[in-house]
Design a protein around this motif. Structure first.
Motif, PDB file in Angstrom:
ATOM      1  N   GLY A 195       2.776  58.930  36.432  1.00 59.51           N
ATOM      2  CA  GLY A 195       2.013  59.767  35.513  1.00 59.51           C
ATOM      3  C   GLY A 195       1.429  59.003  34.345  1.00 59.51           C
ATOM      4  O   GLY A 195       0.354  59.357  33.840  1.00 59.51           O
ATOM      5  N   SER A 196       2.089  57.931  33.914  1.00 59.20           N
ATOM      6  CA  SER A 196       1.592  57.163  32.773  1.00 59.20           C
ATOM      7  C   SER A 196       0.374  56.322  33.110  1.00 59.20           C
ATOM      8  O   SER A 196      -0.315  55.833  32.210  1.00 59.20           O
ATOM      9  N   GLY A 225      14.225  36.082  30.362  1.00 62.77           N
ATOM     10  CA  GLY A 225      12.836  36.175  29.918  1.00 62.77           C
ATOM     11  C   GLY A 225      11.810  35.838  30.969  1.00 62.77           C
ATOM     12  O   GLY A 225      10.682  35.437  30.631  1.00 62.77           O
ATOM     13  N   VAL A 226      12.147  36.008  32.239  1.00 65.18           N
ATOM     14  CA  VAL A 226      11.163  35.793  33.307  1.00 65.18           C
ATOM     15  C   VAL A 226      10.073  36.859  33.191  1.00 65.18           C
ATOM     16  O   VAL A 226      10.332  38.009  32.833  1.00 65.18           O
ATOM     17  N   HIS A 227       8.841  36.485  33.471  1.00 68.07           N
ATOM     18  CA  HIS A 227       7.698  37.387  33.323  1.00 68.07           C
ATOM     19  C   HIS A 227       7.894  38.683  34.102  1.00 68.07           C
ATOM     20  O   HIS A 227       8.346  38.662  35.255  1.00 68.07           O
ATOM     21  N   PRO A 228       7.553  39.823  33.503  1.00 74.05           N
ATOM     22  CA  PRO A 228       7.649  41.097  34.242  1.00 74.05           C
ATOM     23  C   PRO A 228       6.785  41.114  35.496  1.00 74.05           C
ATOM     24  O   PRO A 228       7.154  41.739  36.495  1.00 74.05           O
ATOM     25  N   GLU A 229       5.635  40.427  35.453  1.00 71.85           N
ATOM     26  CA  GLU A 229       4.781  40.395  36.644  1.00 71.85           C
ATOM     27  C   GLU A 229       5.479  39.693  37.801  1.00 71.85           C
ATOM     28  O   GLU A 229       5.368  40.120  38.961  1.00 71.85           O
ATOM     29  N   LYS A 233       3.587  48.441  31.825  1.00 68.76           N
ATOM     30  CA  LYS A 233       2.584  48.999  32.725  1.00 68.76           C
ATOM     31  C   LYS A 233       1.957  47.893  33.570  1.00 68.76           C
ATOM     32  O   LYS A 233       1.822  46.753  33.136  1.00 68.76           O
ATOM     33  N   LEU A 234       1.557  48.280  34.783  1.00 68.45           N
ATOM     34  CA  LEU A 234       0.832  47.405  35.706  1.00 68.45           C
ATOM     35  C   LEU A 234       1.648  46.199  36.137  1.00 68.45           C
ATOM     36  O   LEU A 234       1.097  45.247  36.697  1.00 68.45           O
ATOM     37  N   ALA A 235       2.971  46.204  35.879  1.00 68.65           N
ATOM     38  CA  ALA A 235       3.817  45.113  36.362  1.00 68.65           C
ATOM     39  C   ALA A 235       3.924  45.166  37.885  1.00 68.65           C
ATOM     40  O   ALA A 235       4.099  44.139  38.539  1.00 68.65           O
ATOM     41  N   VAL A 236       3.813  46.362  38.448  1.00 64.12           N
ATOM     42  CA  VAL A 236       3.761  46.536  39.909  1.00 64.12           C
ATOM     43  C   VAL A 236       2.560  47.423  40.219  1.00 64.12           C
ATOM     44  O   VAL A 236       2.168  48.260  39.404  1.00 64.12           O
TER      45      VAL A 236
END
Length: 615
Positions: free
Chosen positions: A322-323, A230-234, A289-292
């Motif tokens: 594209g997303s 469960g480490v943050h996606p960011e 989205k926006l994790a990278v």
């Protein structure tokens, strides 16, 4: 022949057995067995070895009658260095177990069967205890052990050394993030507990630099364990960016023409390694989205195209881009083409697939928004805010690639038509791109030019773009006539708004009828001459209308100044007839002329109706 070290490390663990000697092998007793290990030969004694190693005991017992004096240990994990540590332990010479050698000790003790079955408190038990009580409690030591395991596979994996270290790293990273989150909690002035938004979300992610030292297969296992914990996606995204930048930039370039012929084998191996890194990183990207950053995604895509990575890898990157294409920049879309020297400068096919992914993603969002259409007006939905941004981005991209002489008309039109017609509220950018394309491709036929110019809605050109198009010789004659016609309609609408008492007829209807009749009855040469004549007449009419508009604006400004100076009723009555002829929006005639709309036309009809009633 004896194996000797210059300064062997002899740090004692127990005071009772502490001693030092330059040569740790007993010199006053002749050796009776020689051990051959890959990388070294050791002249030792049977008794210390068979007292702790089950494997050597079995080999000696099998050859008791022949009195074996030489044993070869094949594929011993860690080679001669690991065996030397094990032999020291058999001789009772204590040394320090550290994170840099514990994995070797675990593997060599398993190979030599140095377990509790043959001796109490044997090497395997000591190494396992250190691994569990010291290494797995510390993130940095766990990473160091994983590095040492790179040359001990697959045995290190079978002994679950990798599993324990990766789980320990994931657990410690998750605990660090939880602690960091609690440290960002603070009380507001009202006494409520809230999270400090100014603090960085990745504040407790000091482990990111440590993970960048791992090999890609071990790094993949660590990231997978972190995701399960469960480490943050960011945080995972930041780690992926850091790892990719460090690994892909420290390797020599594969596309340097001056060095490539000399190091073909090295380039192939490095290219394969880089290809594996890119494909693995793409498989580890978070789904959020926006994790990278999107710039990082484009960088990965460029590298994937350059290294000829697998098709699923590139398609996944194109789908992710594209997303969230609305936050991309023009530089992001300029992906170089690495295929053939005679091909286009930029990879147009990849950008087209990205636009197709955006359109599909936008349609799916529209379908989801339909369910809540009765609850909100949807004016700020993601699709409606993203489309204009992407349309402007595509127009800029078209203008950038249009100057490429190798770019085919079909590819240019495919990019231009990839967005729906309602995406562009103004066609100035598209007109500019098409004009650049026509200038760079002067060999196009008239049919191809007409086909290309059909993409432009000349009604959506600004006043400046329309004036430029009216004098653009690169456009087909029909397109120029269209531009002049819409310019005349625009000026007529502006005049009607400013001076509505004139009995102006809808000129566009009669013009269309006359043009259709001429084209149906005349020969192509006569039709062309007629069109040129109409073109000249329209230009003259356009000039007259512009002059009339300037006169009306000057008259309007003069009346406003006189109205402000005079307060007498006689002055107001004398100019009441002239004022009644002007629209309420007459002062914005220049604005309406630059961008006429259906709304302004509706206003014209309402004002004219009122005037007819009053008159």
């Amino acid at each position: 022949m004896e194996r000797k070290d210059k300064q062997p490390q002899q740090l004692c663990l127990s005071k009772s057995s502490r001693h030092r000697c330059n040569d740790w092998i007993i010199s006053d007793v002749p050796s009776d067995i020689t051990i051959d290990v890959s990388g070294g030969t050791f002249a030792l004694h049977k008794f210390p070895l068979v007292s702790r190693s089950g494997r050597i005991r079995k080999l000696v017992a099998e050859h008791r009658d022949s009195d074996i004096s030489r044993i070869e240990l094949v594929n011993l994990p860690g080679g001669a260095d690991s065996f030397e540590l094990a032999a020291k332990f058999c001789y009772g010479i204590n040394f320090e177990i550290t994170a840099s050698n514990v994995s070797q000790l675990c593997c060599v003790s398993d190979y030599l069967e140095m377990t509790e079955e043959y001796a109490r408190d044997n090497l395997g038990c000591r190494a396992e205890a250190y691994l569990d009580t010291v290494v797995c409690k510390n993130l940095e030591k766990s990473v160091e052990v994983l590095q040492q395991c790179e040359n001990l596979l697959p045995l290190a994996d079978e002994l679950k050394i990798l599993g324990r270290c990766t789980d320990a790293i994931a657990f410690k990273a998750c605990a660090e993030q939880i602690a960091s989150s609690f440290s960002r909690l603070e009380y507001s002035s009202s006494g409520r507990l809230h999270m400090n938004k100014q603090a960085s979300k990745c504040e407790g992610d000091w482990w990111i630099e440590d993970l960048s030292l791992l090999r890609i297969d071990l790094y993949q296992r660590v990231i997978a364990a972190m995701r399960c914990r469960g480490v943050h996606p960011e945080s995972i995204g930041v780690s992926l960016v850091n790892y990719a930048q460090k690994f892909l930039t420290k390797k020599p370039s594969l596309w340097n023409a001056s060095t490539q012929p000399k190091v073909d084998l090295v380039a192939d191996s490095v290219g394969h390694e880089q290809r594996l890194v890119v494909e693995t990183i793409v498989s580890l990207l978070p789904i959020e989205k926006l994790a990278v950053p999107i710039g990082f995604l484009f960088g990965l895509l460029r590298t994937a195209v350059m290294l000829d990575c697998s098709v699923p890898c590139r398609l996944d990157l194109e789908r992710r881009i594209g997303s969230q294409l609305e936050i991309a920049t023009l530089d992001d879309l300029l992906i170089p083409s690495f295929r053939h020297a005679g091909d286009t400068l930029f990879d147009v096919d990849t950008v087209h697939r990205i636009l197709m992914n955006f359109s599909q993603h936008d349609d799916s969002e529209d379908d989801m928004d339909d369910e809540s259409a009765y609850e909100s007006d949807g004016l700020h939905s993601p699709s409606q805010t993203a489309l204009p941004k992407v349309a402007k981005l595509v127009d800029n991209y078209l203008a950038e690639i249009a100057a490429d002489a190798n770019l085919k008309l079909t590819k240019f039109m495919v990019i231009a038509e990839s967005l729906p017609a309602y995406a562009r509220t103004i066609h100035d950018g598209l007109y500019r791109a098409i004009d650049i394309f026509l200038k760079a491709h002067q060999g196009l036929s008239d049919l191809e030019k007409k086909k290309l110019c059909k993409l432009i809605d000349f009604q959506k050109l600004s006043q400046e773009a329309g004036a430029h198009a009216a004098q653009n010789d690169r456009l087909p004659l029909q397109s120029i006539v269209q531009v002049l016609y819409f310019e005349q309609v625009r000026l007529r609408n502006s005049l009607c708004c400013s001076y509505p008492d004139g009995n102006h007829k809808p000129m566009h209807q009669s013009w269309r009828i006359n043009s259709g009749a001429l084209s149906a009855t005349m020969s192509p040469r006569d039709n062309y001459a007629s069109l040129r004549g109409e073109n000249r007449e329209l230009k003259l009419e356009l000039t007259r209308l512009r002059m009339r508009l300037n006169d009306l604006e000057k008259e309007h400004i003069f009346m406003k100044k006189n109205m402000e100076k005079s307060n007498s009723s006689t002055f107001m009555s004398s100019f009441s007839k002239k004022i009644s002829k002007l629209s309420l929006f007459g002062h914005s005639s220049s604005r309406s002329s630059s961008s006429p709309s259906k709304y302004s036309q509706g206003t014209d009809s309402r004002v004219v109706g009122r005037h007819e009633q009053t008159s």
